[in-house]
Design an enzyme around this catalytic site. Sequence first.
Site, short mmCIF file in Angstrom:
data_model
loop_
_atom_site.label_atom_id
_atom_site.label_comp_id
_atom_site.label_asym_id
_atom_site.label_seq_id
_atom_site.Cartn_x
_atom_site.Cartn_y
_atom_site.Cartn_z
N HIS A 1 0.81 -1.21 0.00
CA HIS A 1 0.00 0.00 0.00
C HIS A 1 0.85 1.28 0.00
CE1 HIS A 1 -3.76 1.87 -0.10
NE2 HIS A 1 -4.38 1.23 0.88
N ARG A 2 2.15 1.15 0.21
CA ARG A 2 3.03 2.31 0.07
C ARG A 2 3.17 2.70 -1.40
NH1 ARG A 2 8.44 0.09 2.63
NH2 ARG A 2 7.86 -1.53 1.12
#
Length: 429
Positions: free
Chosen positions: A400-401
């Site tokens: 999700h980064r």
Amino acid sequence: MSRRQFNLPDLGEGLTEAEIVTWLVAAGDTITLNQVIAEVETEKAVVELPSPYAGTVVALLAEAGTVVDVGRPIIEVEMATEAATLGEPTEEKVQVLVGYGPAEAPVSRRHRRNRGGAETATPAVAPPLPAGSARPLATPPVRYMARVAGIDLTQVAGTGPGGTITRDDVRALADVGAVTATPLQPPSAGVSPGGDQRETRVPIRGVRKHTADAMVRSAFSAPHVTEFVTVDVTPMVELVDALRQHQAFDGVRVTPLAVIAKALLLALEQNPSLNSSWDEEGQQIVTKHYVNLGIAAATPRGLVVPNIKEAHTMKLRQLAVALADLATTARAGRSTPADLSGGTITITNIGVFGVDGGTPIVNPGEAAILCVGAVRRQPWEFEEEIALRQVLTLSLSFDHRLVDGQEGSLFLASVASMLADPRAMLALS
């Protein structure tokens, strides 16, 4: 006469250690240049280690079953002939292990004395397997297979070229029990005082250790998100059946995985964030403009993820051929460190085990992994009626980064739409 020690070389891709699986020589043995002296297992592959020296084995400096750092001396040899003057580099024709670079290349080698007085050498590359070796001719995967089966290769008649022992030779003997030997026992087996074996303890090494370390590192460093979509893939199944009959695919093993892989590659063109990596040191997001497509494969050594280099340049037929070759090589244990490095995105196919979906962990250095479930024939709404259709669940885990929810959702929806209507792939190709 002079003595020299051979340091464990870097077997490729900057590996830092390897386990000595089996010594094929002993103290007092006479060895020839390029003779295979040991089988070693890195975190990525099992390889045979040839000797850069000819002479007599003085001592083995590391026991079988131990993990040795690259650069550590592993064997001492008394040379058959005097080498070049100390301190002066010698130009020798040295070859690399199969799969680790060019067939042959001249290499300068520097010699030095260690504290014990013996010369050491860490060649940049290792020499080839010897011709006419007295021991049974077999590749490392075949030797590994024989060890697991408890088969003595000296009792096997090889049917391959030049009498080479093949996997089929070992498999045939294992199936009928034609050759007997003491079965391999799990290392450090735990046995209760009464003699009943209640536990088995196996050291965590090789592929299992690498996989565990990589998954823990990924799970605790990358914030994972997993999304699911279930889709009617009847058109994809029909396409696969048609391609198998098409002249252009004659002799090619066409599978649903090949079509899914092509859909993924096309979806990446519109969603490049799924093909990126996180550079912590440089504090940068690195987007790859190429795709080395990893395919998770179950092998006798454990789970490995070799990748298809430059997969984004391949047509569907090329992709199908590459997938078949990759699977064959991996299951035979012949994937090299280069094959297992440099992946940019991965597919794991759990459908072959009859499983519908899961939450796979992203491989370190990648942004996403696509999990392919089983194709099942089940009731589904089709043209405003209920019909039996071929249905598939896709699971996408992503970092999700690197990938936000919208990007991940659009990518997964794009793959699904192409499998539901393969004509969409033609529009994007």
